[in-house]
Design a protein around this motif. Structure first.
Motif, PDB file in Angstrom:
ATOM      1  N   GLY A  31       0.854  -1.132  -0.088  1.00 22.45           N
ATOM      2  CA  GLY A  31      -0.010   0.099   0.052  1.00 22.45           C
ATOM      3  C   GLY A  31       0.750   1.252   0.010  1.00 22.45           C
ATOM      4  N   ASP A  32       0.173   2.378   0.077  1.00 25.69           N
ATOM      5  CA  ASP A  32       0.769   3.554   0.153  1.00 25.69           C
ATOM      6  C   ASP A  32       1.651   4.019   1.363  1.00 25.69           C
ATOM      7  OD1 ASP A  32      -0.175   3.956  -2.244  1.00 25.69           O
ATOM      8  OD2 ASP A  32      -1.998   5.302  -1.556  1.00 25.69           O
ATOM      9  N   LYS A  33       1.089   3.225   2.612  1.00 24.62           N
ATOM     10  CA  LYS A  33       1.897   3.741   3.936  1.00 24.62           C
ATOM     11  C   LYS A  33       3.248   2.812   3.986  1.00 24.62           C
ATOM     12  CE  LYS A  33      -1.477   5.463   7.080  1.00 24.62           C
ATOM     13  NZ  LYS A  33      -2.172   4.959   8.200  1.00 24.62           N
ATOM     14  N   ALA A  34       4.075   3.454   4.462  1.00 24.78           N
ATOM     15  CA  ALA A  34       5.306   2.825   5.063  1.00 24.78           C
ATOM     16  C   ALA A  34       5.105   1.882   6.214  1.00 24.78           C
ATOM     17  CB  ALA A  34       6.568   3.740   5.207  1.00 24.78           C
ATOM     18  N   VAL A  35       5.181   0.506   6.033  1.00 20.23           N
ATOM     19  CA  VAL A  35       4.914  -0.427   7.243  1.00 20.23           C
ATOM     20  C   VAL A  35       6.062  -1.329   7.474  1.00 20.23           C
ATOM     21  CG1 VAL A  35       2.215  -0.066   7.053  1.00 20.23           C
ATOM     22  CG2 VAL A  35       3.340  -1.673   6.022  1.00 20.23           C
ATOM     23  N   SER A  36       6.009  -2.011   8.613  1.00 16.80           N
ATOM     24  CA  SER A  36       6.936  -3.234   8.897  1.00 16.80           C
ATOM     25  C   SER A  36       6.070  -4.427   8.675  1.00 16.80           C
ATOM     26  CB  SER A  36       7.460  -3.050  10.317  1.00 16.80           C
ATOM     27  OG  SER A  36       8.162  -1.852  10.608  1.00 16.80           O
ATOM     28  N   LEU A  37       6.761  -5.403   8.588  1.00 17.58           N
ATOM     29  CA  LEU A  37       6.320  -6.765   8.454  1.00 17.58           C
ATOM     30  C   LEU A  37       6.060  -7.510   9.747  1.00 17.58           C
ATOM     31  CD1 LEU A  37       4.982  -9.202   6.790  1.00 17.58           C
ATOM     32  CD2 LEU A  37       7.460 -10.096   6.696  1.00 17.58           C
ATOM     33  N   MET A  81       5.015 -16.443  14.660  1.00 13.89           N
ATOM     34  CA  MET A  81       4.334 -16.356  13.481  1.00 13.89           C
ATOM     35  C   MET A  81       2.955 -16.421  13.692  1.00 13.89           C
ATOM     36  SD  MET A  81       4.799 -19.102  10.279  1.00 13.89           S
ATOM     37  CE  MET A  81       4.185 -20.695  11.331  1.00 13.89           C
ATOM     38  N   GLY A  82       2.112 -15.451  13.250  1.00 15.95           N
ATOM     39  CA  GLY A  82       0.740 -15.455  13.011  1.00 15.95           C
ATOM     40  C   GLY A  82       0.143 -14.923  14.598  1.00 15.95           C
ATOM     41  N   LYS A  83       0.953 -14.369  15.481  1.00 18.07           N
ATOM     42  CA  LYS A  83       0.735 -13.818  16.428  1.00 18.07           C
ATOM     43  C   LYS A  83       0.241 -12.401  16.377  1.00 18.07           C
ATOM     44  CE  LYS A  83       2.426 -17.486  19.487  1.00 18.07           C
ATOM     45  NZ  LYS A  83       3.304 -17.973  20.539  1.00 18.07           N
ATOM     46  N   LYS A  84      -0.502 -11.951  17.106  1.00 16.87           N
ATOM     47  CA  LYS A  84      -0.706 -10.195  17.126  1.00 16.87           C
ATOM     48  C   LYS A  84       0.195  -9.758  18.281  1.00 16.87           C
ATOM     49  CE  LYS A  84      -5.484 -10.422  15.648  1.00 16.87           C
ATOM     50  NZ  LYS A  84      -6.894 -10.063  15.943  1.00 16.87           N
ATOM     51  N   ASN A  85       0.194  -8.297  18.414  1.00 17.62           N
ATOM     52  CA  ASN A  85       0.799  -7.536  19.300  1.00 17.62           C
ATOM     53  C   ASN A  85       2.400  -8.179  19.782  1.00 17.62           C
ATOM     54  OD1 ASN A  85      -1.612  -6.072  19.914  1.00 17.62           O
ATOM     55  ND2 ASN A  85      -2.164  -8.158  21.223  1.00 17.62           N
ATOM     56  N   GLN A  86       3.116  -8.273  18.701  1.00 19.75           N
ATOM     57  CA  GLN A  86       4.340  -8.869  18.563  1.00 19.75           C
ATOM     58  C   GLN A  86       5.235  -7.758  17.723  1.00 19.75           C
ATOM     59  OE1 GLN A  86       5.583 -11.851  20.118  1.00 19.75           O
ATOM     60  NE2 GLN A  86       3.460 -11.897  21.027  1.00 19.75           N
ATOM     61  N   ARG A  87       6.552  -7.814  18.096  1.00 18.92           N
ATOM     62  CA  ARG A  87       7.444  -6.838  17.423  1.00 18.92           C
ATOM     63  C   ARG A  87       7.420  -7.329  16.132  1.00 18.92           C
ATOM     64  NH1 ARG A  87      12.851  -7.894  20.129  1.00 18.92           N
ATOM     65  NH2 ARG A  87      13.420  -6.598  18.316  1.00 18.92           N
ATOM     66  N   PRO A  88       7.910  -6.340  15.202  1.00 22.93           N
ATOM     67  CA  PRO A  88       7.993  -6.574  13.596  1.00 22.93           C
ATOM     68  C   PRO A  88       9.024  -7.775  13.431  1.00 22.93           C
ATOM     69  CG  PRO A  88       8.106  -4.267  13.921  1.00 22.93           C
ATOM     70  CD  PRO A  88       8.221  -4.853  15.304  1.00 22.93           C
ATOM     71  N   ILE A  89       8.650  -8.674  12.500  1.00 22.11           N
ATOM     72  CA  ILE A  89      10.110  -9.440  12.092  1.00 22.11           C
ATOM     73  C   ILE A  89      10.717  -8.868  11.057  1.00 22.11           C
ATOM     74  CG2 ILE A  89      10.157 -11.405  10.475  1.00 22.11           C
ATOM     75  CD1 ILE A  89       7.786 -13.011  11.776  1.00 22.11           C
ATOM     76  N   ILE A  90      10.370  -7.920  10.283  1.00 24.43           N
ATOM     77  CA  ILE A  90      11.229  -6.883   9.497  1.00 24.43           C
ATOM     78  C   ILE A  90      10.777  -5.628   9.536  1.00 24.43           C
ATOM     79  CG2 ILE A  90      12.142  -6.442   7.298  1.00 24.43           C
ATOM     80  CD1 ILE A  90      11.651  -9.381   6.417  1.00 24.43           C
ATOM     81  N   HIS A  91      11.541  -4.802  10.109  1.00 24.46           N
ATOM     82  CA  HIS A  91      11.417  -3.385  10.205  1.00 24.46           C
ATOM     83  C   HIS A  91      11.276  -2.668   8.957  1.00 24.46           C
ATOM     84  CE1 HIS A  91      11.864   0.885  11.507  1.00 24.46           C
ATOM     85  NE2 HIS A  91      11.151   0.415  12.679  1.00 24.46           N
ATOM     86  N   TYR A  92      10.441  -1.581   8.896  1.00 23.93           N
ATOM     87  CA  TYR A  92      10.189  -0.999   7.706  1.00 23.93           C
ATOM     88  C   TYR A  92      11.958  -0.263   7.072  1.00 23.93           C
ATOM     89  CZ  TYR A  92       9.725   2.823   4.475  1.00 23.93           C
ATOM     90  OH  TYR A  92       9.848   3.737   3.513  1.00 23.93           O
ATOM     91  N   ASP A  93      12.506   0.203   7.853  1.00 28.14           N
ATOM     92  CA  ASP A  93      14.008   0.606   7.558  1.00 28.14           C
ATOM     93  C   ASP A  93      14.681  -0.463   6.865  1.00 28.14           C
ATOM     94  OD1 ASP A  93      13.165   3.002   8.590  1.00 28.14           O
ATOM     95  OD2 ASP A  93      14.284   2.613  10.671  1.00 28.14           O
TER      96      ASP A  93
END
Length: 98
Positions: A31-37, A81-93
């Motif tokens: 999408g248009d927004k910068a997001v982490s995985l 994997m598949g869990k909510k409220n976790q740190r990003p696996i890959i940060h946007y940067d």
């Protein structure tokens, strides 16, 4: 584009693993927004890799979406994997999308 992202963009050939994401995660990443995985959108982890290794990111149809530098090793990625409220696996940067 930052020099780090340029480096990551040309590192796909050195990928140590593969992360498959669901349709929602793929749509949000592209999408248009910068997001982490985030782990919530991850459906599959392949390969054995360590923190800071490069991995390829695929959608559910096995289309390469990009590459990134992982924040966790493969075992930890599988754990969150598949869990909510976790740190990003890959940060946007550290994420480069095709």
């Amino acid at each position: 584009m930052s020099s780090v992202k340029k480096w990551i963009a040309h590192s796909g050939g050195f990928a140590k693993g593969k992360i498959v994401i669901d349709e929602n995660a793929a749509r949000i990443l592209q999408g248009d927004k910068a997001v982490s995985l985030l782990p919530v959108g991850v459906t599959q982890i392949e390969g054995e890799f360590e923190k800071d290794d490069i991995v390829n990111i695929f959608n559910a149809n096995n289309k390469l979406l990009g590459v990134g530098k992982v924040q966790f090793n493969a075992a930890k990625c599988r754990e969150v994997m598949g869990k909510k409220n976790q740190r990003p696996i890959i940060h946007y940067d550290y994420l480069y999308l095709e």
